[in-house]
Enzyme design. Structure first.
Site, mmCIF file in Angstrom:
data_model
loop_
_atom_site.group_PDB
_atom_site.id
_atom_site.type_symbol
_atom_site.label_atom_id
_atom_site.label_comp_id
_atom_site.label_asym_id
_atom_site.label_seq_id
_atom_site.Cartn_x
_atom_site.Cartn_y
_atom_site.Cartn_z
ATOM 1 N N GLU A 140 21.165 22.676 9.831
ATOM 2 C CA GLU A 140 20.075 22.878 10.786
ATOM 3 C C GLU A 140 19.181 24.061 10.411
ATOM 4 O O GLU A 140 19.529 25.210 10.697
ATOM 5 C CB GLU A 140 20.674 23.138 12.171
ATOM 6 N N HIS A 198 17.918 20.338 14.462
ATOM 7 C CA HIS A 198 19.388 20.190 14.519
ATOM 8 C C HIS A 198 19.798 18.884 13.816
ATOM 9 O O HIS A 198 20.289 17.940 14.442
ATOM 10 C CB HIS A 198 19.790 20.162 15.993
ATOM 11 N N GLN A 232 22.063 25.429 26.716
ATOM 12 C CA GLN A 232 22.311 25.421 25.266
ATOM 13 C C GLN A 232 21.224 24.620 24.547
ATOM 14 O O GLN A 232 20.921 23.496 24.919
ATOM 15 C CB GLN A 232 23.694 24.821 25.005
ATOM 16 N N ARG A 286 14.709 19.166 23.943
ATOM 17 C CA ARG A 286 15.423 17.962 23.506
ATOM 18 C C ARG A 286 15.749 17.017 24.665
ATOM 19 O O ARG A 286 16.239 15.911 24.424
ATOM 20 C CB ARG A 286 16.697 18.330 22.748
ATOM 21 N N ARG A 332 22.952 12.325 21.212
ATOM 22 C CA ARG A 332 23.884 12.918 20.240
ATOM 23 C C ARG A 332 23.650 12.337 18.847
ATOM 24 O O ARG A 332 24.143 11.261 18.509
ATOM 25 C CB ARG A 332 25.323 12.637 20.687
ATOM 26 N N ASP A 371 31.153 26.202 12.284
ATOM 27 C CA ASP A 371 29.990 26.510 13.126
ATOM 28 C C ASP A 371 29.456 27.867 12.668
ATOM 29 O O ASP A 371 29.810 28.898 13.217
ATOM 30 C CB ASP A 371 30.420 26.533 14.605
HETATM 31 O O1 LIG Z 1 26.722 19.896 22.070
HETATM 32 P P1 LIG Z 1 25.388 20.496 21.683
HETATM 33 O O2 LIG Z 1 24.780 21.302 22.795
HETATM 34 O O3 LIG Z 1 24.453 19.459 21.162
HETATM 35 O O4 LIG Z 1 25.677 21.504 20.516
HETATM 36 C C1 LIG Z 1 26.348 21.114 19.375
HETATM 37 C C2 LIG Z 1 26.532 22.285 18.409
HETATM 38 O O5 LIG Z 1 25.262 22.644 17.904
HETATM 39 C C3 LIG Z 1 25.314 23.635 16.881
HETATM 40 O O6 LIG Z 1 24.012 23.904 16.456
HETATM 41 C C4 LIG Z 1 25.932 24.899 17.435
HETATM 42 O O7 LIG Z 1 25.992 25.871 16.406
HETATM 43 C C5 LIG Z 1 27.296 24.594 17.997
HETATM 44 O O8 LIG Z 1 27.844 25.772 18.575
HETATM 45 C C6 LIG Z 1 27.199 23.493 19.038
HETATM 46 O O9 LIG Z 1 28.502 23.154 19.493
#
Ligand SMILES: O=P(O)(O)OC[C@H]1O[C@@H](O)[C@H](O)[C@@H](O)[C@@H]1O
Length: 356
Positions: free
Chosen positions: A314, A182, A99, A104, A81, A247
């Site tokens: 991002e 990101h 997602q 990653r 994170r 977002d």
């Molecule tokens: O918790 P993750 O999978 O790292 O994503 C974090 C955020 O990443 C952003 O890029 C998205 O637009 C969000 O919707 C998302 O919540």
């Protein structure tokens, strides 16, 4: 950006004319390996092989410029994170994969013999990483690829990430993907805490308040709001400031964007290349994200109050996936610089920041 023709099959080593070492490999959190890049005057960066994720970028005062959560989990399959996760082959939920795709949370390897990449001879600190799909990956995304990432620390402390993704399939099939850098920036305090003061000033005509953290370059732009079912809106007003969860996918961001942190007297300048848009090649999507207080509390790997000190901006390819035919390669680059800024309310010239 159109995919260029395949490069020669047996290229010379990229670093052949330069003197090593360009990086150092050490153990990081949870025993995961990370690469240290050290530049002139104390500039530095760190890249985990896990996710090829940049987790640190420091200036010549040893100040951390990226945000990494104190609760980040450095253990597969959780992505780290913070820093700069690479979203590939899927950005967000734009597809059937997990997602932000799987790049990653895979272990990348160091590529000591990458195909040539034009290098600024002043760059003495860089590393090339590579990801190829495992048999398991091919079950969830049945496409052969090579993803090469070069992370380089420039002589002035600039950080650049150059991605080269190649379709290596032998079955004649093209593939399409979405993508993002990101990037989590470290900021003083994202909250536009003086909104009420601002409202009062507007009402009383007393003057103009400028918040601590603002993004320049996305004003008046169309965006898709992920918090409103990806509905399309147009940004109103001047620079983007923050007073609640955000977002948004800004659809046609220019190649340069600035994040201005008044409190830290610092401006981040993002320069992106090669991320395509549907119509004009020089603009491309940029996602802006901050979870704010409620979502922060719900995230296992994020401190409750940490949302105040981070902002994700991002550069991405979201709405228009990139398609590669067999043998084709795509190249996309993000360059980050952090420059001292000392503007006061009303003195900022956005054109200078973005074009100067
Ligand atoms: O918790 P993750 O999978 O790292 O994503 C974090 C955020 O990443 C952003 O890029 C998205 O637009 C969000 O919707 C998302 O919540």
């Amino acid at each position: 950006m159109a995919a260029p023709p395949p490069s020669s099959p047996s290229p010379p080593p990229a670093a052949a004319t330069q003197q090593p070492p360009f990086y150092e490999l050490v153990k990081g959190a949870s025993g995961l390996e990370k690469v240290l890049l050290r530049g002139a005057r104390g500039f530095s960066a760190e890249v985990y092989l896990y996710g090829a994720q940049v987790t640190s970028w420091k200036n010549d005062h040893a100040e951390e410029l990226l945000f990494v959560s104190s609760k980040a989990i450095f253990k597969p399959p959780k992505a780290i994170r913070g820093g700069i996760p690479i979203c590939f082959p899927q950005f967000g939920t734009h597809g059937n994969l997990e997602q932000h795709g799987f790049a990653r949370n895979r272990l990348w390897t160091i590529d000591d013999n990458p195909p040539p990449l034009p290098v600024n001879p002043a760059i003495k600190s860089f590393v090339d990483l590579i990801l190829r799909p495992s048999d398991e990956d091919l079950k969830i995304w049945p496409h052969s690829f090579e993803f090469r990432l070069r992370v380089a620390l420039g002589p002035n402390g600039d950080l650049s990430l150059t991605s080269r993704i190649r379709n290596t399939s032998t079955d004649g099939r093209s593939f399409s993907y979405t993508f993002a850098y990101h990037t989590y920036f470290s900021v003083s305090d994202i909250r536009n805490i003086c909104m009420q003061v601002f409202a009062l000033m507007v009402l009383t005509g007393l003057g103009l308040f400028i918040s601590e953290v603002r993004v320049e370059g996305l004003e008046t732009m169309d965006y898709l709001d992920n918090l409103k079912g990806k509905e399309r809106f147009t940004e109103q007003g001047d620079a983007i400031v923050f007073e609640s969860e955000i977002d948004k996918v800004y659809l046609a961001a220019p190649s340069k964007i600035a994040i201005i942190d008044h409190e830290k007297k610092r401006t981040f300048v993002l320069t992106k290349e090669g991320l395509p848009d549907a119509v004009i090649a020089s603009v491309s999507p940029v996602v802006v994200w901050n979870p704010w207080d409620k979502k922060a509390k719900a995230m296992q790997d994020f401190g409750d109050g940490e949302y105040k000190h981070m902002l994700c901006v991002e550069p991405a390819a979201v709405e228009k996936p990139i398609t590669l035919k067999p043998g084709e390669e795509w190249k996309g680059r993000l360059a980050l610089s952090a420059v001292p800024s000392s503007y006061c309310s009303g003195q900022l010239d956005p054109l200078k920041v973005l074009q100067g």
